[in-house]
Design a protein around this motif. Sequence first.
Motif, PDB file in Angstrom:
ATOM      1  N   UNK A 210      32.282  -1.709  46.343  1.00  0.00           N
ATOM      2  CA  UNK A 210      31.708  -0.710  45.452  1.00  0.00           C
ATOM      3  C   UNK A 210      31.751  -1.213  44.015  1.00  0.00           C
ATOM      4  N   UNK A 211      30.687  -0.968  43.261  1.00  0.00           N
ATOM      5  CA  UNK A 211      30.590  -1.492  41.901  1.00  0.00           C
ATOM      6  C   UNK A 211      30.128  -0.400  40.943  1.00  0.00           C
ATOM      7  N   UNK A 212      30.529  -0.580  39.716  1.00  0.00           N
ATOM      8  CA  UNK A 212      30.076   0.275  38.621  1.00  0.00           C
ATOM      9  C   UNK A 212      29.490  -0.657  37.571  1.00  0.00           C
ATOM     10  N   UNK A 223      35.243   4.817  24.508  1.00  0.00           N
ATOM     11  CA  UNK A 223      34.660   5.451  25.699  1.00  0.00           C
ATOM     12  C   UNK A 223      34.481   4.435  26.825  1.00  0.00           C
ATOM     13  N   UNK A 224      34.129   3.189  26.447  1.00  0.00           N
ATOM     14  CA  UNK A 224      33.940   2.162  27.467  1.00  0.00           C
ATOM     15  C   UNK A 224      35.265   1.835  28.154  1.00  0.00           C
ATOM     16  N   UNK A 225      36.335   1.772  27.391  1.00  0.00           N
ATOM     17  CA  UNK A 225      37.650   1.537  27.993  1.00  0.00           C
ATOM     18  C   UNK A 225      37.969   2.625  29.010  1.00  0.00           C
ATOM     19  N   UNK A 226      37.672   3.864  28.664  1.00  0.00           N
ATOM     20  CA  UNK A 226      37.945   4.963  29.601  1.00  0.00           C
ATOM     21  C   UNK A 226      37.073   4.857  30.841  1.00  0.00           C
ATOM     22  N   UNK A 227      35.795   4.464  30.666  1.00  0.00           N
ATOM     23  CA  UNK A 227      34.907   4.284  31.822  1.00  0.00           C
ATOM     24  C   UNK A 227      35.456   3.226  32.773  1.00  0.00           C
ATOM     25  N   UNK A 228      35.934   2.132  32.202  1.00  0.00           N
ATOM     26  CA  UNK A 228      36.476   1.061  33.041  1.00  0.00           C
ATOM     27  C   UNK A 228      37.725   1.537  33.767  1.00  0.00           C
ATOM     28  N   UNK A 229      38.586   2.269  33.067  1.00  0.00           N
ATOM     29  CA  UNK A 229      39.813   2.781  33.693  1.00  0.00           C
ATOM     30  C   UNK A 229      39.484   3.735  34.841  1.00  0.00           C
ATOM     31  N   UNK A 231      36.750   3.553  36.737  1.00  0.00           N
ATOM     32  CA  UNK A 231      35.856   3.000  37.761  1.00  0.00           C
ATOM     33  C   UNK A 231      36.267   1.661  38.336  1.00  0.00           C
ATOM     34  N   UNK A 232      37.281   1.007  37.828  1.00  0.00           N
ATOM     35  CA  UNK A 232      37.642  -0.270  38.428  1.00  0.00           C
ATOM     36  C   UNK A 232      38.803  -0.954  37.758  1.00  0.00           C
ATOM     37  N   UNK A 233      39.260  -2.019  38.424  1.00  0.00           N
ATOM     38  CA  UNK A 233      40.330  -2.847  37.879  1.00  0.00           C
ATOM     39  C   UNK A 233      39.918  -4.314  37.789  1.00  0.00           C
ATOM     40  N   UNK A 234      38.852  -4.693  38.497  1.00  0.00           N
ATOM     41  CA  UNK A 234      38.311  -6.051  38.425  1.00  0.00           C
ATOM     42  C   UNK A 234      37.013  -5.974  37.639  1.00  0.00           C
TER      43      UNK A 234
END
Length: 388
Positions: A210-212, A223-229, A231-234
């Motif tokens: 699954x990808x974001x 906001x981008x940091x929160x989106x990454x947190x 939706x993913x760790x890689x």
Amino acid sequence: MLSWPRPSLQLLLLLIQPAASSLLPGNATDGVQEVIVAAILPQTNTSYAWAWPRVGPALQAALDRINSDPWLLPGLSLRLVYRNSEDRDGLCSHSMAPLAAVDLHMDHEPWVFLGPGCTYSSSHVARFTAHWDVPMVTAGAQAWGFWEHGTVTNTGPTHKKLGQFAARVQDAFGWRHRAVLLYTRDTGDDGPCFFAAEGLYNVLLDRNVSTYHHQLHDVDYRALVQDIRDNGRVVYACCSRDVFRTLLVQFWRDGVDLKDYVFFFINLFADGLEDRGPVRPWFRGDSEDRAARLAFRSVKVLTYYQPPTPQYLQFTEDLKRNAKKMFNFTITDSVYNMIAGGFYDGLMMFSQALNETLSQQRPGPGPVPRPRGDTLTHKMWNRIFPGE
């Protein structure tokens, strides 16, 4: 299920005066049948790895080697003709390139096309070469969709291969879910990061990872940091070094434990890694250097690997010398030489495929007819050429 957004590729036919062809000197032998090979590449914009001043010397070297070998193509001599794929602003043009291909086809009836390199121009030319049943060999055209073009042989690194590498990494560490793709796409460019992310997206999707995906435009880093947190760790990122550094510094400012993350920075053409001195992509000489350095401990940089063999090193030295001699152009960023080497290998592979095809035929009297393009193309696929 997510579907990757695909830009429209529309051919714009413009009424323009055709650019003059250029011939490399000394690439024909008297008394034998000439076989025309046609190159379509950017003429002046050397920011492209496949620009004519970068690739032309490599093609000349391949041509000299082929024509000096009496056993490779007996009775034949390759001759190279060239057309420019740039528009008036020096950018790769998806209208100029196919028009150049049409002119070359009508004027010279080439047995193979070399280039273009940029994605959009290559896509349009590939449609014509498929219609004419003429092979197209390039070390550019890295986007995912070129596997659908039956006449294209790619001798350079592709984004599909990048995706397969990422899938191998995911499998090796058991990362089955939650990958994040970050990419930029500037207006007017050839979309290199967009297509790099597309290759990753399609391969990972095919492996049920699954990808974001997020396009970096007017970035709100918090906001981008929160989106990454969420939706993913890689994280796979293809963007400018400054954008990527700012993102990592924001992670650090927000107190995120970066040991829980891994970042892969896709550094197309090794930008900034050939500067003199130690490789420090985090360094700017400002107050954020410390945070950036600590954050970069979670980063792996993906870029091209240059063979350390004596043969390749000699090839790069010859390429630099000949670029200066032929075009008065000084090559400083040696990683681009891999693309030139890909074009060199491509012309050599074509010649070997032509040799094998003609050896299996029994031509009658008169000129040797051009073999079927699909026959030549299939003989070039899935082969390894050791290069120089």
